[in-house]
Design a protein around this motif. Structure first.
Motif, PDB file in Angstrom:
ATOM      1  N   LEU A  31      86.819  27.921  -5.058  1.00 21.39           N
ATOM      2  CA  LEU A  31      88.327  28.571  -5.563  1.00 21.39           C
ATOM      3  C   LEU A  31      88.351  29.881  -5.414  1.00 21.39           C
ATOM      4  O   LEU A  31      89.541  30.366  -5.717  1.00 21.39           O
ATOM      5  CB  LEU A  31      88.063  28.142  -7.168  1.00 21.39           C
ATOM      6  CG  LEU A  31      87.863  26.514  -7.431  1.00 21.39           C
ATOM      7  CD1 LEU A  31      87.637  26.228  -8.826  1.00 21.39           C
ATOM      8  CD2 LEU A  31      89.012  25.743  -6.790  1.00 21.39           C
ATOM      9  N   GLY A  32      87.730  30.668  -4.965  1.00 26.43           N
ATOM     10  CA  GLY A  32      87.880  32.229  -4.541  1.00 26.43           C
ATOM     11  C   GLY A  32      87.051  33.095  -5.438  1.00 26.43           C
ATOM     12  O   GLY A  32      87.295  33.026  -6.695  1.00 26.43           O
ATOM     13  N   GLY A  33      86.161  33.880  -4.732  1.00 29.36           N
ATOM     14  CA  GLY A  33      85.339  34.767  -5.485  1.00 29.36           C
ATOM     15  C   GLY A  33      84.001  34.054  -6.020  1.00 29.36           C
ATOM     16  O   GLY A  33      83.562  33.075  -5.815  1.00 29.36           O
ATOM     17  N   VAL A  34      83.380  35.056  -7.001  1.00 25.08           N
ATOM     18  CA  VAL A  34      82.409  34.580  -7.645  1.00 25.08           C
ATOM     19  C   VAL A  34      82.698  33.611  -8.642  1.00 25.08           C
ATOM     20  O   VAL A  34      83.430  33.940  -9.528  1.00 25.08           O
ATOM     21  CB  VAL A  34      81.579  35.754  -8.175  1.00 25.08           C
ATOM     22  CG1 VAL A  34      80.087  35.252  -8.968  1.00 25.08           C
ATOM     23  CG2 VAL A  34      81.062  36.823  -7.011  1.00 25.08           C
ATOM     24  N   GLU A  35      82.097  32.323  -8.783  1.00 25.58           N
ATOM     25  CA  GLU A  35      82.694  31.470  -9.501  1.00 25.58           C
ATOM     26  C   GLU A  35      81.726  30.412 -10.435  1.00 25.58           C
ATOM     27  O   GLU A  35      80.554  30.475 -10.164  1.00 25.58           O
ATOM     28  CB  GLU A  35      83.282  30.312  -8.690  1.00 25.58           C
ATOM     29  CG  GLU A  35      84.332  30.864  -7.657  1.00 25.58           C
ATOM     30  CD  GLU A  35      84.636  29.802  -6.531  1.00 25.58           C
ATOM     31  OE1 GLU A  35      84.003  28.726  -6.540  1.00 25.58           O
ATOM     32  OE2 GLU A  35      85.394  30.220  -5.799  1.00 25.58           O
ATOM     33  N   THR A  53      85.677  33.555 -12.792  1.00 25.23           N
ATOM     34  CA  THR A  53      85.666  33.769 -11.258  1.00 25.23           C
ATOM     35  C   THR A  53      85.969  35.250 -11.201  1.00 25.23           C
ATOM     36  O   THR A  53      86.703  35.953 -12.231  1.00 25.23           O
ATOM     37  CB  THR A  53      86.844  32.932 -10.494  1.00 25.23           C
ATOM     38  OG1 THR A  53      86.786  33.454  -9.233  1.00 25.23           O
ATOM     39  CG2 THR A  53      88.249  33.343 -11.132  1.00 25.23           C
ATOM     40  N   ALA A  54      85.224  36.038 -10.481  1.00 27.61           N
ATOM     41  CA  ALA A  54      85.857  37.432  -9.767  1.00 27.61           C
ATOM     42  C   ALA A  54      85.853  37.565  -8.388  1.00 27.61           C
ATOM     43  O   ALA A  54      85.188  37.860  -7.523  1.00 27.61           O
ATOM     44  CB  ALA A  54      84.478  38.313 -10.333  1.00 27.61           C
ATOM     45  N   PRO A  55      87.330  37.472  -7.798  1.00 24.82           N
ATOM     46  CA  PRO A  55      87.572  37.442  -6.637  1.00 24.82           C
ATOM     47  C   PRO A  55      87.364  38.707  -5.905  1.00 24.82           C
ATOM     48  O   PRO A  55      87.713  39.782  -6.591  1.00 24.82           O
ATOM     49  CB  PRO A  55      89.132  37.003  -6.424  1.00 24.82           C
ATOM     50  CG  PRO A  55      89.640  37.290  -7.860  1.00 24.82           C
ATOM     51  CD  PRO A  55      88.556  37.123  -8.767  1.00 24.82           C
ATOM     52  N   PRO A  56      87.330  38.992  -4.784  1.00 23.38           N
ATOM     53  CA  PRO A  56      87.171  40.120  -3.753  1.00 23.38           C
ATOM     54  C   PRO A  56      88.423  40.529  -3.776  1.00 23.38           C
ATOM     55  O   PRO A  56      89.563  39.722  -3.724  1.00 23.38           O
ATOM     56  CB  PRO A  56      86.405  39.654  -2.532  1.00 23.38           C
ATOM     57  CG  PRO A  56      86.616  38.497  -2.459  1.00 23.38           C
ATOM     58  CD  PRO A  56      86.713  37.771  -3.783  1.00 23.38           C
ATOM     59  N   PRO A  57      88.949  41.779  -3.300  1.00 19.74           N
ATOM     60  CA  PRO A  57      87.732  42.862  -3.085  1.00 19.74           C
ATOM     61  C   PRO A  57      87.135  43.688  -4.494  1.00 19.74           C
ATOM     62  O   PRO A  57      86.405  44.282  -4.375  1.00 19.74           O
ATOM     63  CB  PRO A  57      88.517  43.918  -2.415  1.00 19.74           C
ATOM     64  CG  PRO A  57      90.036  43.818  -2.582  1.00 19.74           C
ATOM     65  CD  PRO A  57      90.000  42.220  -3.033  1.00 19.74           C
ATOM     66  N   SER A  58      88.072  43.434  -5.304  1.00 21.76           N
ATOM     67  CA  SER A  58      87.747  44.382  -6.523  1.00 21.76           C
ATOM     68  C   SER A  58      86.899  43.607  -7.392  1.00 21.76           C
ATOM     69  O   SER A  58      86.226  44.222  -8.613  1.00 21.76           O
ATOM     70  CB  SER A  58      89.193  44.679  -7.218  1.00 21.76           C
ATOM     71  OG  SER A  58      89.652  43.143  -7.888  1.00 21.76           O
ATOM     72  N   TYR A  59      86.516  42.362  -7.372  1.00 21.48           N
ATOM     73  CA  TYR A  59      85.751  41.616  -7.986  1.00 21.48           C
ATOM     74  C   TYR A  59      85.994  41.594  -9.626  1.00 21.48           C
ATOM     75  O   TYR A  59      84.837  41.512 -10.506  1.00 21.48           O
ATOM     76  CB  TYR A  59      84.146  42.011  -7.770  1.00 21.48           C
ATOM     77  CG  TYR A  59      83.811  41.364  -6.316  1.00 21.48           C
ATOM     78  CD1 TYR A  59      83.434  40.011  -6.207  1.00 21.48           C
ATOM     79  CD2 TYR A  59      83.815  42.398  -5.458  1.00 21.48           C
ATOM     80  CE1 TYR A  59      83.366  39.830  -4.806  1.00 21.48           C
ATOM     81  CE2 TYR A  59      83.634  41.850  -3.982  1.00 21.48           C
ATOM     82  CZ  TYR A  59      83.304  40.632  -4.017  1.00 21.48           C
ATOM     83  OH  TYR A  59      82.862  40.207  -2.515  1.00 21.48           O
ATOM     84  N   THR A  60      87.131  41.833 -10.100  1.00 21.08           N
ATOM     85  CA  THR A  60      87.756  42.250 -11.296  1.00 21.08           C
ATOM     86  C   THR A  60      87.709  40.637 -12.127  1.00 21.08           C
ATOM     87  O   THR A  60      88.301  39.481 -11.146  1.00 21.08           O
ATOM     88  CB  THR A  60      89.152  42.534 -11.715  1.00 21.08           C
ATOM     89  OG1 THR A  60      88.583  43.944 -11.139  1.00 21.08           O
ATOM     90  CG2 THR A  60      89.478  42.716 -13.007  1.00 21.08           C
ATOM     91  N   TYR A  61      87.173  40.350 -13.040  1.00 26.87           N
ATOM     92  CA  TYR A  61      87.338  38.752 -13.758  1.00 26.87           C
ATOM     93  C   TYR A  61      88.794  38.309 -13.800  1.00 26.87           C
ATOM     94  O   TYR A  61      89.692  39.150 -14.338  1.00 26.87           O
ATOM     95  CB  TYR A  61      86.680  39.007 -15.084  1.00 26.87           C
ATOM     96  CG  TYR A  61      85.244  38.827 -15.093  1.00 26.87           C
ATOM     97  CD1 TYR A  61      84.406  37.830 -14.385  1.00 26.87           C
ATOM     98  CD2 TYR A  61      84.438  39.954 -15.669  1.00 26.87           C
ATOM     99  CE1 TYR A  61      83.220  37.786 -14.086  1.00 26.87           C
ATOM    100  CE2 TYR A  61      82.825  39.888 -15.624  1.00 26.87           C
ATOM    101  CZ  TYR A  61      82.437  38.639 -14.925  1.00 26.87           C
ATOM    102  OH  TYR A  61      81.270  38.876 -14.784  1.00 26.87           O
ATOM    103  N   VAL A  62      89.019  37.017 -13.405  1.00 23.34           N
ATOM    104  CA  VAL A  62      90.253  36.629 -13.317  1.00 23.34           C
ATOM    105  C   VAL A  62      89.921  35.274 -13.973  1.00 23.34           C
ATOM    106  O   VAL A  62      88.948  34.520 -13.668  1.00 23.34           O
ATOM    107  CB  VAL A  62      90.754  36.358 -11.858  1.00 23.34           C
ATOM    108  CG1 VAL A  62      92.060  35.461 -12.086  1.00 23.34           C
ATOM    109  CG2 VAL A  62      91.231  37.696 -11.454  1.00 23.34           C
TER     110      VAL A  62
END
Length: 513
Positions: A31-35, A53-62
């Motif tokens: 789904l995109g990023g660390v999940e 999830t924490a998508p790149p490039p910032s890996y901020t939690y979403v």
């Protein structure tokens, strides 16, 4: 109370497919990023997901919500972000979302601007993932919302931790709200003796609510060496406290994965952990608790490891209890690290079965389950994540099993290999290599011997007891070859043998002296 009305969100539509029968499957959703899937619901032949999830490039939690059909194919996904933090409050307990006839509701934590403490949020979406509004709630200190449920047909109830004006002091935080996010009542409990960590809650058949929480007998810290206890709080539908009971005491913190559900006889079932020896080992336990908060019975699982714990409990239509979690698993001398663990138990505490699951395709070497429920066809749908422990990248994992917890038909107890592309079980469950001498001295060489005519391993990776990558060596097709052992301190290490594609073939446990 604070509000955040304008948020950035993206809605991605996926092509739907025809719905056929529900066969077991294992899906990496990407789904995109660390999940990691933290909550799951089923409605109108679809699975609805709440995803950390924490998508790149910032890996901020979403915060991400998504929907799949009953075959696990993604139909849509929706992201909610404000460029700071919008996150699932807690990954375990299948408690971060609730569904009514027309809407989805999610809770979690939000940071609205740089340099401020988090607040709790309530997000409302349509059943198609369109974000309708988001409201935030909290004080001038740190606040989190962890769980949400329906208190009745027109009322939501949420729980979490509430910071106070005294540094380090916290309260169990409970609110009742209508479907537009308006507060009907708000209460704060406990926190008179130290730090609080609310963990899970359950709306009972009589309308009362129980919350399981940890209390640390210190205002300054809650690490090892500080007395801690596990407590249950019971309130009525208006938020009035009925009773509070201490049901466990402990020394080490352990995994924050306590759960509570109601049984048919009105008793409560709570998952916890026990400490072995001098507090250095922890293993899952189940506690049966009376309607007045008295511990009546305890079930101790046999295995003892730092990596075994229960992350969710739920009841099936037949009355059995299903537990979901993680287990550090061995098959003979082969170590497979963290794998998904599911068990079935009667309400009286008789274990029906327990099984473990590992998806070792696409370079995945670890899998953990966070939530689950019984499906409309009587099977089990489970959510969590699979991870490449070398690349340290995790992907949302959706695992469908039959009612007996089987991925393959008529499965037996123990570890089941599952595959995101193939249904057939791999033959690699049979050992293809052995290593000696074992134990081996630090800095010496280990002999790796192939037990099959055509060895398939192309790489050997050394991992420490916590799964951290230490070294890697290329292998050839010789039946006997040397593997260097690093100058490492004495202890348990693991040698992971892999195909050229990255798929794990076998993991050997090696004792270094």
């Amino acid at each position: 109370m604070k509000y955040l009305w304008f948020i950035l969100f993206g809605l991605t539509l996926m092509p739907s497919s025809l719905i056929f029968g529900q066969a077991p499957f294992s899906k990496a959703l990407y789904l995109g990023g660390v999940e990691s899937i933290s909550s799951i619901r089923e409605k109108d032949s679809t699975y609805l997901l709440s995803v950390l999830t924490a998508p790149p490039p910032s890996y901020t939690y979403v915060h991400k919500s998504a929907s799949t059909n009953i075959d696990g194919n993604v139909l849509w996904q929706s992201s909610t972000t404000n460029n700071y933090l919008v996150s699932v409050g807690i990954e375990t307990g299948n408690q971060g979302m609730v569904v009514n006839d027309s809407s989805l509701f999610f809770v979690g934590s939000i940071i609205e601007e740089s340099g401020v403490y988090p607040d709790g949020f309530l997000l409302k979406q349509s059943l198609n993932g369109d974000s309708l509004w988001l409201k935030s709630f909290g004080s001038n200190y740190e606040d989190h919302l962890f769980g949400i449920d329906l208190l009745n047909d027109s009322t939501l109830i949420v729980h979490g931790d509430h910071g106070t004006f005294s540094s380090g002091e916290e309260k169990v935080w409970v609110m009742a709200l209508d479907f537009e996010g308006n507060i009907l009542w708000e209460r704060f409990y406990a926190g008179d003796y130290g730090l609080i960590r609310s963990r899970d809650f359950e709306v009972l058949e009589n309308g009362n609510v129980v919350i399981v929480y940890r209390e640390c007998l210190s205002y300054q810290s809650c690490g090892s060496g500080v007395d801690k206890r596990l407590r249950l709080l019971c309130i009525d539908p208006e938020g009035n406290e009925l009773w509070t009971s201490t049901i466990g005491e402990y020394y080490l913190s352990g995994a924050p994965t306590e759960n509570v559900i109601e049984l048919d006889n009105g008793q409560l079932l709570v998952s916890f952990f026990r400490e072995i020896g001098q507090g250095v080992r922890r293993a899952p336990v189940l506690l049966w608790v009376s309607q007045e908060g008295e511990v009546l019975q305890q079930y101790d699982f046999e295995f003892v490891s730092l990596g075994n714990y229960i992350t969710d409990l739920f009841q099936t239509e037949t009355g059995n209890i299903i537990g979901v979690g993680d287990s550090n698993t061995y098959v003979g001398e082969d170590f497979y690290g963290g794998v998904g663990w599911v068990f079935s138990m009667t309400q009286e505490g008789v274990l029906n079965w327990e099984r473990m699951y590992l998806d070792n395709t696409e370079g995945f070497h670890l899998g953990q389950l966070r939530c689950g429920l019984e499906t409309e066809d009587g099977g089990l749908i489970l959510g969590g994540y699979v991870e490449d422990t070398v690349a340290l990248y995790s992907v949302a994992w959706l695992l469908k099993l039959d009612s007996a917890g089987c991925y393959h038909p008529n499965c037996e107890e123990g570890l089941q290999f599952v595959d995101v592309e193939e249904v057939a079980a791999p033959t690699s469950s049979v050992s293809a290599y052995r290593a000696y001498p074992n134990p081996v001295s630090s800095g010496e060489a280990l002999q790796l011997e192939a037990l099959v005519d055509t060895p398939q391993a192309a790489r050997a990776q050394w991992l420490d007891a916590y799964g951290r990558h230490l070294a890697e060596h290329a292998l050839d097709s010789l039946p006997l070859q040397n593997i260097p052992v690093g100058d490492w301190p004495p202890g348990v290490y693991f040698l992971r043998l892999m195909e050229e594609s990255g798929r794990a073939l076998q993991v050997l446990r090696v004792l270094v002296e």
